[in-house]
Design an enzyme around this catalytic site. Sequence first.
Site, PDB file in Angstrom:
ATOM      1  N   LYS A 163      10.862 -11.321   3.961  1.00 12.93           N
ATOM      2  CA  LYS A 163       9.819 -10.458   3.579  1.00 12.93           C
ATOM      3  C   LYS A 163       8.463 -10.315   3.279  1.00 12.93           C
ATOM      4  CE  LYS A 163      10.052  -5.455   1.606  1.00 12.93           C
ATOM      5  NZ  LYS A 163       9.981  -4.887  -0.017  1.00 12.93           N
TER       6      LYS A 163
ATOM      7  N   SER B 235      11.918  -0.299   1.264  1.00 13.92           N
ATOM      8  CA  SER B 235      11.202  -0.624   1.693  1.00 13.92           C
ATOM      9  C   SER B 235      11.555  -2.600   2.535  1.00 13.92           C
ATOM     10  CB  SER B 235       9.574  -0.853   1.122  1.00 13.92           C
ATOM     11  OG  SER B 235      10.201  -2.573  -0.241  1.00 13.92           O
TER      12      SER B 235
ATOM     13  N   SER C  31      15.107  -1.227  -3.023  1.00 13.94           N
ATOM     14  CA  SER C  31      14.512  -1.497  -1.904  1.00 13.94           C
ATOM     15  C   SER C  31      15.239  -2.791  -1.172  1.00 13.94           C
ATOM     16  CB  SER C  31      12.263  -2.313  -1.449  1.00 13.94           C
ATOM     17  OG  SER C  31      11.869  -0.882  -1.724  1.00 13.94           O
TER      18      SER C  31
HETATM   19  N1  GLN Z   1      11.264   3.908  -1.872  1.00 15.98           N
HETATM   20  C1  GLN Z   1      10.867   3.630  -3.260  1.00 15.98           C
HETATM   21  C2  GLN Z   1       9.472   3.629  -3.030  1.00 15.98           C
HETATM   22  O1  GLN Z   1       9.346   4.516  -2.398  1.00 15.98           O
HETATM   23  C3  GLN Z   1      11.105   2.134  -3.853  1.00 15.98           C
HETATM   24  C4  GLN Z   1      10.744   0.894  -3.292  1.00 15.98           C
HETATM   25  C5  GLN Z   1      10.399  -0.416  -3.716  1.00 15.98           C
HETATM   26  O2  GLN Z   1      11.766  -1.053  -4.683  1.00 15.98           O
HETATM   27  N2  GLN Z   1       9.764  -1.018  -3.019  1.00 15.98           N
HETATM   28  O3  GLN Z   1       8.919   3.789  -4.463  1.00 15.98           O
END
Ligand code: GLN
Length: 496
Positions: free
Chosen positions: A80, A163, A187
């Site tokens: 990532k 994400s 994420s």
């Molecule tokens: N969807 C969540 C957010 O927007 C989690 C994102 C993540 O785990 N990096 O914060």
Amino acid sequence: MSQTELHQLSVAELAAQLRAKQVSATEAAQHFLARAKQHQNLGAFVAINEDATLAQAKAADALIAEGKGGKLAGVPIAHKDIFVTKDFPTTAASKMLEGYQSPFDATVVKKLADAGVVTLGKLNCDEFAMGGANENSAVAPVGFDSAQPVRNPWNTERVPGGSSGGSAAAVAARLAPAVTGTDTGGSIRQPASFCGITGIKPTYGRASRYGMIAFASSLDQAGPMGRSAEDCALLLSEMCGPDLDRDSTSLDYPAEDFTARLGDSIEGLRIGVPAEFFGEGLSDDVRTAVDAALKEYEKLGAKLVPVSLPRTELSVPVYYILAPAEASSNLSRFDGVKFGHRAARYEDLNDMYKKTRAEGFGDEVKRRIMIGAYVLSEGYYDAYYLQAQKIRRMIADDFQAAFKDCDVIAGAAAPTTAWAIGGKADPVSNYLADIFTLPASLAGLPGLSLPAGFGDGGMPVGLQLIGNYFSEAKLLNAAHRFQQATDFHLKSPVGI
Ligand code: GLN
């Protein structure tokens, strides 16, 4: 082994073939680089550097020839783009870091490299990992000249989740046997669920955050994403372990071989089923698939136990206060002085900060910085930030109460399957969709998502398993046993 089949091999199979010299690391790397190009319409990769990848593969081949090399010698993976890497640029999918080159590798990247992996490139994600659909990336994927949402390989009109959307799409499309992701509020688990793959977030503090671009430091954790629990176990074993000098929240808890207990029977395993995970918001198709998965667990000898996580609903407001609060502080470092973007024209120092940040950050990132600054400001700190901290503790306590009656907790990883690109335009509906992954994040618990079936339109459904602190081996074992009895994790999207 014909070249066309290399990408169908699991990490375990590929590692074995590499060790037996049935395939070389160079051949494997070339095969996957060609696939990345062939499927670049998905927007999964944001950086590829063939020379660097092939140099790593050559080095792996040399070690394998000498009978050396780690457990994952020659296995190609991708990271990532939130992990800093010395052989590839790092952007966190933000314009702010366009052109940024790290002089060092993140600890997780280095540990995997020490185990012998070859890096194929960097994977798209939401900007600074803020999002749940990978529509917030601000950088152009490989093959494009402008930013694009990542596409779900099961249906390219749908989001892959986020994400770590590029990570999940890459595994589902067989562009890499396994990858890394990060999970702050879901994420890893949610995109794994949307793309029909397996992903695990370990106990907070087990994987080093050093070199992982910070979003919300008290929540951020690295983890692997792969097709199966076995593949995730292979990677996670190499990713965890103390890094006390570099990460102040790293736990002094030994690394572990997570593959050791994969074969254990799950006869008598008590699976807690929280009523709050099966309420109104859960779509019918996901509910049906999750119910069927729980029945399968009963067939494998597990017992379903009703439990309660009464503050599940509060996890959304709590997370969306605490995560932005931490983000607003973490992102203050991007000021045009030390890293990345600096506005070309400005009047004085303050103007330089303002213009740099206005130009460098995308809308969602700005929204979070503003929310964070607000909840931390004098007068609102007690009303929001402090209250949220208190409820966070209660959420963690609720889990401990539930774990008195069960060994793991199960439910859907997300209330629905992947939605259409552009289908959730307002931020709040995106935030609400995180409801099932946020509680474990706030409590710092390990959580895993595994393919549990398919919902409407043939879209994958993920089953989430949450365990108590340091129970990664138990979660992986429970997922592995399910995968020995089912084939959802072996299915691939049409045309892949
Ligand atoms: N969807 C969540 C957010 O927007 C989690 C994102 C993540 O785990 N990096 O914060």
